[in-house]
Design an enzyme around this catalytic site. Sequence first.
Site, PDB file in Angstrom:
ATOM      1  N   ASP A   1     -76.830  11.157 -63.171  1.00  0.00           N
ATOM      2  CA  ASP A   1     -77.421  12.316 -63.487  1.00  0.00           C
ATOM      3  C   ASP A   1     -76.771  13.687 -63.055  1.00  0.00           C
ATOM      4  O   ASP A   1     -77.073  14.054 -61.856  1.00  0.00           O
ATOM      5  CB  ASP A   1     -78.977  11.941 -63.137  1.00  0.00           C
ATOM      6  CG  ASP A   1     -79.994  12.883 -63.552  1.00  0.00           C
ATOM      7  OD1 ASP A   1     -79.699  13.811 -64.484  1.00  0.00           O
ATOM      8  OD2 ASP A   1     -81.216  12.934 -63.367  1.00  0.00           O
TER       9      ASP A   1
ATOM     10  N   ASP B   1     -76.079  17.157 -70.187  1.00  0.00           N
ATOM     11  CA  ASP B   1     -76.925  16.342 -69.343  1.00  0.00           C
ATOM     12  C   ASP B   1     -76.689  14.862 -69.615  1.00  0.00           C
ATOM     13  O   ASP B   1     -77.006  14.424 -70.599  1.00  0.00           O
ATOM     14  CB  ASP B   1     -78.712  16.592 -69.485  1.00  0.00           C
ATOM     15  CG  ASP B   1     -79.479  15.751 -68.400  1.00  0.00           C
ATOM     16  OD1 ASP B   1     -79.003  15.441 -67.434  1.00  0.00           O
ATOM     17  OD2 ASP B   1     -80.652  15.403 -69.037  1.00  0.00           O
TER      18      ASP B   1
END
Length: 417
Positions: free
Chosen positions: A107, A289
Site C-alpha cells: 500500500d 496508489d
Amino acid sequence: MLAGLRLASALLCVLALGLPRTSDALVVRNSSPVTLPIARRLNVTGAANIVQLDQARAKALKARPQAQGTKPSLASVISAPVTNEAVDYVATVGVGSPATEYSLLIDTGSSNTWVGAGKAFVTSSTTQATGNLVEVTYGSGFVFGQQFTDQVTLAPGLVIENQSIGAALDSEGFDGVDGIIGFCRADMTLGTLFPAITECIPTVTDNAFTQGLIPAHEIGIAFAPTQSLEITNGELTFGGVDESKFSGPLEFVPITSTSPANTFVGIDQTVTYGSAGTVVLPTTSGITDTGTTLLLLASDAFATYQNLTGGVMDNDTGLLRLTPDQFANLESLFFQIGETTFEFTPNAQIWPRALNTAIGGQSDSVYLIVNDLGSLSGEGLDFIDGMTFLERFYYVFDIANSRVGFATTQFTDATTN
C-alpha cells in the site's frame, strides 16, 4: 490544540527524517538494491464490491492530513517478489526471530505496517513492547491493536531491526490477508498511536535506508496484468530500480504541491482520449496508489469518458460495459505527466476477460476498468491511478527527492486482457 500538536509533530518528523545526523556518517551501506517478489490475487466476490471499496478508499484518502520527509545515499538495491491478486498485491514478510511469515497488502496510500488480521501476531526474542496502542481507519476497514518493535525480514539480505509494527486486536475489511505494509510518508502515521499521539513511525523503507541496508531511499514497483486469480508476477525493489523490468526511459516528476494529493504519492496529469486529443480531465492533481484497484476519474471526467466510449453501466459488476463493436472502436487514453505522454491502450482499459465471471460478469462481455472517483474535479485529488493503471508501467517512489517515476514496460502495449 490537537491540530497545533499535529502540526508541530509533523515538523519534528520532517526534521527527524530529513536532516543530516552525526550517526549518518557511520552507516555502512549495502551497494545494490534488494528485490522482493509480490503476488496478485482476487479476494472479492464481485466488481461491484471493487468499485464500492475503491470509492470508499478514495473518500477516506481525501479526508487524511499532510505528509513529507527523507534523504538519500549509496547501498544495495534489494528486490522481492509480490503476488498479484487481481484486486491487490501481497508480499510475504517475516516478523520476529525466528520469523513468522505474514501475507501483507502492498500500500503506497498508507504508512503503518501491521499484522494480525488473519494469522495472529507471534512474539519472539526480538519483540519489544512500546506501551502504545495503534488505530488506523481505511476506506474499507480499520485496525486496532498494540504497537511493538520487532525484526522484519522483507527479503534475503534485507532484515530490518527495531521496526515499529502493529499487532491487531481487532480489524475489519482484510479477509484473506494478514495486514498491510505501508510505503507512504512517515508523517501519515501521526495520530495513529496512543498515548504517543504526536509520534510518527518510520516506514520499513525509512528504516531500511537509515540502517544502511539499501543504497537509496526509494522503491521500484513492477506490476503486470494477469489472467489468473492468483499469480506471483510482481516485484518490489528496495533501494533502486530493476532495469530488466522496464523498456523506456524513466521519467520523473515532483510530488504535486496541491493538497490533499501532496499528502500521498501525488502527481499532476492531463488525460485525453483518442487521436483527436479530446480532453477528459484537464491538468489537475491526484495520486498513484497500489491499494486502489481501478483507474478512478473525477465524476465530471468520468461522465466525459463514458460518453466518448459509449459504455453502459453494468448493474452486476458496477463497471462500464462495451459491445464488441464499441470495443473495436475504443481508442487509447493519453496521460500527460510532466513532459512525457504515456499511452493507455484500449486493451489496458478493460478488465481481464478471463476473470469476468470471477467478478460477477458475463464471460463474453467487455468491462472497462476506468470508473467514477465519486466526487467532482477541483477538490485537489481528482484521480487515482490505481493498480490496473500501474500494471502497464514501471513505477518508482523516490522518497529522498520527493518525486515519482514512470517508464514503459513489455506490458504497456500488451493485449493480455
